[in-house]
Design an enzyme around this catalytic site. Structure first.
Site, short mmCIF file in Angstrom:
data_model
loop_
_atom_site.label_atom_id
_atom_site.label_comp_id
_atom_site.label_asym_id
_atom_site.label_seq_id
_atom_site.Cartn_x
_atom_site.Cartn_y
_atom_site.Cartn_z
N LEU A 206 43.87 53.86 39.23
CA LEU A 206 43.08 52.63 39.36
C LEU A 206 43.68 51.76 40.45
O LEU A 206 44.87 51.41 40.37
CB LEU A 206 43.15 51.85 38.03
CG LEU A 206 42.68 52.62 36.79
CD1 LEU A 206 43.16 51.94 35.53
CD2 LEU A 206 41.17 52.74 36.80
N HIS A 207 42.90 51.40 41.44
CA HIS A 207 43.44 50.47 42.44
C HIS A 207 42.39 49.62 43.15
O HIS A 207 42.74 48.82 44.01
CB HIS A 207 44.25 51.23 43.50
CG HIS A 207 43.41 52.03 44.45
ND1 HIS A 207 42.95 53.27 44.16
CD2 HIS A 207 42.94 51.75 45.70
CE1 HIS A 207 42.25 53.75 45.18
NE2 HIS A 207 42.21 52.84 46.13
#
Ligand code: UD1
Ligand code: UDP
Length: 376
Positions: A206-207
């Site tokens: 997740l980014h």
């Protein structure tokens, strides 16, 4: 064109390295003079050095060490640093990759200096200008002289934006070339053993700013991932962008969740190869899971890579729908790609790009830099 022209590749962030490696290799095989400029947008060893080693990329000829900052500050540092390098090195062609700030800055500087440019992975569109990457894509494609397209729908998007078709080449996906080249080295067993995972596990990355930049979004996301982990252990190699916010939201090491540093390329893809499920908001990971036949749930409202849904194993989900979608994907077992695999995702995109570039460098009838077409 000069005798023995020089090609400079501008790379800054993790996915750039993966996309550039096959192009650099193929141009090298054709004897083209070239160098890598590392902007230093990503600088941690696990976000940068490990990729040069895993992908066999040559040492950069310069590292601008621009580091992190707001969009304006980072882009400004990139513009200044790249102008100095281009003036000193006098490249005949600058090649940029993907949609990161280093890509945008390099194309802008080159265009203003009258240096020809090529964009690898042109024409992808999420049609969501709230994504910083979408802004970078649109500007980069408007300025590029040569546009290398990974996916057929991009041809229509570029045509609708007025890009002359003669500049555009559908060549396949160099990120998939890197995956193919790494395949023999992709063994889940050692990474799984090192992390103490059971044989059935999920991987999450997740980014995206929309997911990790606010406490509220991070909390919703973390709750959904924790819910998945109650059914199947989840390992999360955390991108530095979201590290603090995700930890505050409760993403911490636990019995069924492993929160680890980013992994090197070969370790990460080994882990993905052995996974029962991937949960992500990464662009590249959507493509890699499609090729590896691993079910992928993408935590985004849209994707600039719809081919991974129509021809692959990807599905878009909201955090609220993630636990149920994960349960279904895990019950269904190994993903059957939704259709035929994307055209030309065959490991040969790098050589195709290199062939076009080499011919273009030799050509004596080149269009003026970024020639624009007046509307009829
Ligand atoms: C960038 C790209 C994004 C891409 C992603 C790939 C832009 C606008 N975004 O996002 O499109 O998907 O790379 O990973 O170019 N940081 C470190 N160490 C590093 C690098 C970053 O700690 O080596 C931290 C810093 O706190 C920094 C933050 O991560 O402020 C964000 O880094 P940045 O390069 O600005 O954007 P990414 O989120 O990495
Ligand atoms: N990747 C990696 N280690 C990780 C996470 C991702 O090697 O811990 C690789 C992944 O296989 C892909 C690339 O990094 O090749 C994707 O980068 P990222 O998700 O940061 O960027 P995006 O593709 O979203 O722009």
């Amino acid at each position: 064109m000069r005798e023995n022209p020089l090609v400079l590749h501008v790379l800054g962030a993790r996915p750039n390295f993966v996309k550039a490696a096959p192009v650099v290799r193929a141009l090298g095989e054709l004897g083209v003079r070239q160098g890598i400029i590392h902007t230093g947008q990503h600088y941690d060893a696990l976000m940068s050095d490990v990729f040069f080693a895993d992908l066999g990329l040559p040492e950069p000829v310069a590292n601008l060490a621009v580091g992190s900052g707001t969009h304006a500050r980072q882009t400004a540092a990139l513009l200044v640093g790249l102008e100095d390098v281009f003036l000193a090195q006098e490249p005949d062609l600058v090649v940029v990759y993907g949609d990161v700030n280093s890509t945008l800055a390099a194309i802008l500087v080159a265009a203003k200096l009258g240096i020809r440019t090529a964009h690898v992975e042109a024409g992808l569109r999420s049609f969501d200008r709230g994504m910083p990457e979408e802004v970078n894509r649109v500007v980069t494609d408007a300025l590029a002289d040569l546009l290398f397209v990974t996916s057929p729908e991009a041809l229509a998007y570029l045509a609708s934006e007025g890009v002359p078709p003669a500049k555009v080449h559908l060549v396949g996906n160099p990120m998939i070339d890197s995956l193919f080249a790494a395949l023999p080295a992709l063994d889940p067993a050692p990474v799984v053993a090192r992390l103490g995972l059971p044989s059935r596990y999920a991987v999450a990355t997740l980014h995206r700013p929309a997911n990790v930049d606010t406490a509220e979004a991070a909390r919703e996301l973390v709750e959904a991932v924790l819910e998945v982990s109650r059914r199947t252990p989840v390992v999360v190699p955390v991108h530095p962008r979201g590290k603090a916010r995700l930890a505050e939201a409760g993403l911490v090491d636990g019995e069924t969740i492993k929160v680890i540093e980013p992994l090197g390329y070969v370790d990460f893809l080994s882990l993905v190869r052995g996974a029962a499920l991937v949960v992500t908001d990464s662009g590249g990971v959507q493509e890699e899971t499609t090729m590896l036949g691993v079910p992928c749930l993408t935590l985004r409202p849209n994707t600039e890579r719809p081919i991974t849904i129509t021809h692959g194993t990807n599905r878009l989900v909201t955090p609220a729908l993630l636990p149920a979608a994960a349960e279904k994907a895990l019950a269904d077992g190994a993903a059957t790609p939704a259709g035929e695999l994307p055209v030309m995702w065959d490991g040969k995109a790098g050589p195709r790009i290199a062939t076009v570039i080499a011919a273009w460098l030799k050509g004596d009838n080149l269009a003026p830099a970024s020639q624009a077409k007046r509307p009829e």
